[in-house]
Write a protein that holds these residues in place. Sequence first.
Motif, short mmCIF file in Angstrom:
data_model
loop_
_atom_site.label_atom_id
_atom_site.label_comp_id
_atom_site.label_asym_id
_atom_site.label_seq_id
_atom_site.Cartn_x
_atom_site.Cartn_y
_atom_site.Cartn_z
N VAL A 173 2.82 1.55 -3.45
CA VAL A 173 2.00 1.76 -4.63
C VAL A 173 1.70 3.24 -4.83
N ALA A 174 1.70 4.00 -3.73
CA ALA A 174 1.37 5.42 -3.85
C ALA A 174 2.61 6.29 -4.04
N ALA A 175 3.79 5.69 -3.96
CA ALA A 175 5.01 6.49 -4.05
C ALA A 175 5.54 6.50 -5.47
N PRO A 176 6.17 7.61 -5.89
CA PRO A 176 6.68 7.67 -7.26
C PRO A 176 7.88 6.75 -7.45
N VAL A 231 0.85 -1.20 0.00
CA VAL A 231 0.00 0.00 0.00
C VAL A 231 0.88 1.25 0.00
N THR A 232 1.98 1.19 0.78
CA THR A 232 2.86 2.35 0.86
C THR A 232 3.57 2.58 -0.47
#
Lengths: 287, 309
Positions: A111-114, A108-109
């Motif tokens: 997947v949202a980071a570039p 989850v972490t």
Amino acid sequence: MPGDAAQIRLGQNADEDSLRAFRAELGLDKPLYYQYLNWLFNFVQGDFGMSLSSDYPTIQLIRDRYENTLVVSLLTAAIGIPISVSLGIIAAMFPGTIYDRILTLGSVTLVAAPEFFTATLLVLFFVFFLDIGSAVVVGGIEGKNIFQLLAHFWLPVMTLCFVIASQLIRMTRAAVLNVMSSPYIEMAILKGIPRSRIVIRHALLNSIGPIVNIIALNLAYLVTGVIVVEVYFGYSGLATLIVQGVQTRDFILIQALGMIFCCTYVILMIIADVAAIVSNPRLRHPK
Amino acid sequence: MSKEDKEFTEHYVAEFSKKVSFDELPDAPPSGKFRLSLTGKIGAVVVAFWVFIAIFGQFLAPYHENDIPFPDDYLEFQPPKPGAILGTDRDDRDVLSRLMYGAGRTIGISVAATILAYIVGVTLGIGSAVLGGRFDTVISSINNIFLSLPTIMLGLVIVAAVGSTIPILIVTAGLIYATVVFRLARAIGMDVKVMDFVEVSRGRGENLWWIISKEIWPNVRMPLISDFGLRLIYVILFVSSLSFLGLGVQPPMADWGSMVKENLGALQYGESVISVVAPAFSIATLTVAINLIVDDVSAHAGGKLTKRL
């Protein structure tokens, strides 16, 4: 980024006459729709056109650069997909355990980071903390075998593996868990079969379709990831070529590369759809 | 029916209605009492912090974004020290100040683009769902063409064609992500359109505007709002990736994505790598924090619908 390819090649101080002559030479004086249709007509016949920013045929520029991009994508697919799919399946085997939660939270972490955040973390950890390797990929890949290639590209490949893993683990887990809630699995549980065997023998076969679908979608996503990672680690490939193309206003090059990237993407999307239909006979019967 | 039977039926119905949850549509929209979980609260604090910096950052920053704090010792990538808490970057500028100026740009552009995507996507999506027919066919086909292309490729080509100023960036990102919003709004609108109360209001002879604003909108609002956060994350990643490739916000203006790109050299020969790490971490903390809130909200309201699409 003002001006066109002619302006950029001749420089700011070029006078109007030479600019006009050069534009005519490059074919930039024709109307836009004519330029595009002309290019498209040649493209479907296999002629990618001449690059506007250098006097090389586009196809030659692409041929010189495509290897790095292809090798990195293939290595990522070969390593990242088996690992993430099996991690996802294991997470589905033991839902709610600490292992499952750590994996879910991690993905989850990430997947949202570039992509460049993941790359930065890896560089900080390996290059600066453990003092292994370097933050740039240098040198050619001629005559290297697969292990040498892996040693060459290990940082970009690892970055992309993390990026696709964050999606794949979550989606594989969801796909397997989805099958796990069907009645025949309940039956298997009531028969007293161990959970790991239920997942491998009963659930997995029915979730292969969705998983293949997910893999194709993620490969399509790699098209984007590859661009950022190439620029980050500073080796030359198709992605750096397209960024150059944008900076030098080389529309012929951009169109050719855009076509290649988008076709790859669309083909992978089609594979994803076909995989979904092949694996699920119910989709073959219109309602 | 005997009294016991009646009691049993009532009990059964009550139990049943308690258990049934509607997967297709959100349960009741969250009331004012909606509370975030612990992770959601952490996310909210981080997001609030960045929003504060985005709005007031440029007034609080110790230097202007292009000022050089130490004109006398001309050294790039200096480590943190008094006068430059986060060190200096490739061109000896203060990293902290650039980070604070950049926050406004990165967040401002992304929020504006997401709002644009919502205005365009929701209007056309709900419109398509309600009007149907040829309007729907045409808009949906155009939308599907754009949906089938990788976003970053689309962005690169548009930027190549029309240049890269902040308004163009907002419109580009807004239109690219309007395609996704359109699909979502249309699908939800379709679901609601066939519900009985809509048919009734149609039968009553209400006009189109009434049906959209009074019957459909209140029911599609919640899933769309919980999707807003998710879309915002993707837009932030898109805008920073474009800037990272050097095709988004143009130098010398600061922006988180372009700061990472500018200072990549620090990873090879810099004395301090903080000029790369700080902007990359800023983006990641912001997007992960939004994700935590989105997870919380969508678990609470109509999350299943957004997952289904």
